[in-house]
Design an enzyme around this catalytic site. Sequence first.
Site, short mmCIF file in Angstrom:
data_model
loop_
_atom_site.label_atom_id
_atom_site.label_comp_id
_atom_site.label_asym_id
_atom_site.label_seq_id
_atom_site.Cartn_x
_atom_site.Cartn_y
_atom_site.Cartn_z
N GLU A 7 0.82 -1.22 0.00
CA GLU A 7 0.00 0.00 0.00
C GLU A 7 0.85 1.27 0.00
OE1 GLU A 7 -3.69 -0.32 1.66
OE2 GLU A 7 -3.88 1.75 2.33
N ASP A 105 -3.31 -2.96 2.52
CA ASP A 105 -3.92 -3.12 3.85
C ASP A 105 -5.15 -4.01 3.75
OD1 ASP A 105 -2.00 -1.53 4.85
OD2 ASP A 105 -3.27 0.23 5.17
N TYR A 311 -2.36 -3.63 12.83
CA TYR A 311 -3.14 -2.69 12.03
C TYR A 311 -4.14 -1.92 12.91
CZ TYR A 311 -5.48 -0.90 7.92
OH TYR A 311 -5.99 -0.07 6.97
#
Length: 942
Positions: A7, A105, A311
């Site tokens: 990403e 992600d 995350y």
Amino acid sequence: MHLIVAEKNISARRIAEILSEGKKLTEHKDTGVSTYSFGDTTTVGLRGHVVEIDFEPGYKNWRSEESTPRSLIDARTIKIPTERKIVALLQKLSKRADRVTIATDFDTEGELIGKEAFELIRAVNPKVVIDRARFSAITPQELKHAFSHTTELDFALAAAGEARQSIDLMWGAALTRFISLAARRGGSNILSVGRVQTPTLTMIVDREKEIEAFVPETYWQLSLDTEKSGERIEARHTHGRFLDKAAAEHARDRTKAPLVVTEVRFGEKQDRAPSPFDTTTYIVAAARLGFSAANAMRIAEDLYMNGFISYPRTDNTVYPPSLDIEGILKTIRTSPFKKDVEWVMANRRAVPTRGKKSTTDHPPIHPTGAATREALGDNAFRIYELVLRRFLATLAPDARWKTLKILFDAGGEEYTATGGQLIEPGWHTVYPFSEAQETILPPFATAEYLPIKKVTLDEKETQPPARYTQSKLIQRMEELGLGTKSTRHEVIAKLVSRKYIEGTPLRPTLVGRVVTESLEQHADMITKPDMTQTIEVHMQQIKESTRTREDVIRESRQMLHRAFDQLEANEAAIGDDIRGRTAEEMNLGTCPVCKGTLTIKHLRGNTQFIGCARYPVCTFNIGLPMAQWGFAVRTDEVCDKHHLNFVRLVRKGARPWDIGCPLCHHINSNAESLTEIPSMNETLAKKLLAQHIYTVAELARSTPESLAQRLDLPTETAQKLISDAGFILEKLRRRSDCRKFMRDHLIPRKGRSYAKILTALKNAGITELSGLVHADIAMLKAAGIGEEEAAQVLAEAKTVYYGQVLKEIGIPAVSLKKYVSAGVTSPEAFCTLPPASLSKLTGMSPATVQRHVELVCTYLKKPVPKKFSKLQIERGKKELLAIKGIDKTVIEKLSRAGIINATHLMEADAAKLAAETGIMAHVIQDFQKAIRKKRDNAVIQI
Ligand SMILES: [Zn+2]
Ligand SMILES: [Zn+2]
């Protein structure tokens, strides 16, 4: 080649570092974009979305007749690359790849970013195998698992993201355009409306209205102070709040010694360890440490990218069974929190705590690596510590409190005191961020008698509901299904940047309120969370493939069309309402001159100033910097002296510039120039202030009669003051010209400040162009200008300044151009160069040149060069040509130096003439000898 698409660049690098496992890792840069290669594998990072969705061409013009705001609802959209270099590199690499793994992600946004990459890759390589790796932390274990268990891209999930993008664009653009046009607002002043933004703003406005509508209620609270073992203890009346004053006073009067302990109740309280962090609870906890929501998210993302935490965008508050808690503990044992980690390892609860929500996408936020303060810096380290300690707390035992409640009797009135003592600190040992506080009471026994030291009856008022803090608002948005975990904090930041809300806690600005109320009145579906929730449900349906993206967008279009039916019917009313009510936000207070209203005015072309509403009857005004330095708005602060609201300049992406009280600022910034007026003195300065004359320009503009009257001066003194002011005003203008010249001619360079250079020049006595043209390069160098640049600046300054002077003297612009292109720039040149040469150089007639020369020399008070007729010139030429060695070229050179005949040549100083003409001195001396010889032999007439 195996291509891995991450990403962001930083995650591409981390992934490569981890997967290369000792293989040689090399970084390449291609048009500024990095790739990381090891063995047959290359990783490349995107920059989030590398394409963006926009309307197809033809909808840019807001005032177009065809593309009305409503037409945006059905406008077709296209995807435009926003990161061309990355797109080009991605496609170049894809052509050579035989396998591509999308490693963006792991959430809706990441899936959509992955799908965008997928489409770009497919466009250039239709056959390549494309798979998807999903992971919640950039750690060796997670990555190895993800890359050995790759799956397909989830197109349904990506489609949900795409639908949201389209709907947000359509709602935001159509409504923003409609409201802004109705209220006649444009540029940086538009009124934005958005699908999530507007209901969020409405919540803040509603809370403010609740606060305003709140009627405080008076109540009374009764308490007494007693003493035990030398310690003062407060006990409260068990009745709690008395709403009746008489009853409270009656209870107070009955409160009589002795104070008797009637009961001692012991208890125990379990204090459960906190549940794991999801995004919202994390933001709330970070807010307690002083981090704004946006800042907390930015830091958490950084920590994730660098492998320190998992995350941070997650709704999950239950650790999945697959999470290797032992492994994490071992990893963070090497962090600076070793002692706490080891305490938890030795005192673990049987099962980690769990929250209410369990989702499958990401685990709750937890640490994944060991970090140090040196590596992260203070702020990031505090966030890292928070996440790490929260993780430890969820594994730590519950805490236990011993509670104590004492009941007292005093003349039949009952009082109570409570205490709490942490007997088993449990999770508090590793998590100091909660607000638990101990109140330890001394031991009491039943029937014990105690003194009454004081009886207090407090009158209090009920409090209105509190304004939202950022974190409270995010919590509330989550409850209402407004926005997503990834967008909530961005929506709030946008409301702030749009000047709809301000302050901590958050309150609406006048514009925010007016726009909300206007929409509520005319199209309330836009302000209510229901519609947004419906869309969230639709998103879910797309994810589950029970509905298509197109179907959902179609329904959203119909909803918006219905809103527009209502809006368009009320366009004029909405516009008038917003315009009328927001005008107030520009009012600053009373005009010092006429007692009218002072308002901030914004004109086209970035001009803004403060003017009087009674213009043109009252011409009082205060200048403001151009709007590119910041859009002028009023703040809540008010000047004690002038009772005017403060002014602030706000600019996107820059720190606001606080001007403070505009009148104080105006007076201060003009004070120095007023003192420069020679006839100024203290008494006069006071009189000027009292008469609201603050600037040199105002003085210079006055008529002697009115000024004499206003300041109570003789007319002659007023006259003198005005002419002095005019003189200073000219000087100020010349200074400002000089500053502008420097700004325009110095190339902006990093780390160089114009202000510094200007101050250095000022200290060297240069404040005007007339001074600058006489400066030398060394002086400019000392002021911080490079040598080459200094030479250019000087030459340019001469052209500009002498041009001004010559124009002032009366040389017409057309002629001036001719002189400049012939290299004649300084006025002095007119008095040294012979007019004949000037005429020849410029191609203008000798008569015209002569007229100019006379003008300039008279102005400079220098002798006018002798005038020569055509005949004289011709004759002189003949004379000179007769001398051995003189030809046309020599004559040309001589004439530039003012030598047009033999007499001139003979009388000239050979060395000086040599320097001026470039003819060697001994050659000139030879000419002179030749002339003398001829003169000795014959009579030569001129
Ligand atoms: Zn006025
Ligand atoms: Zn003031």
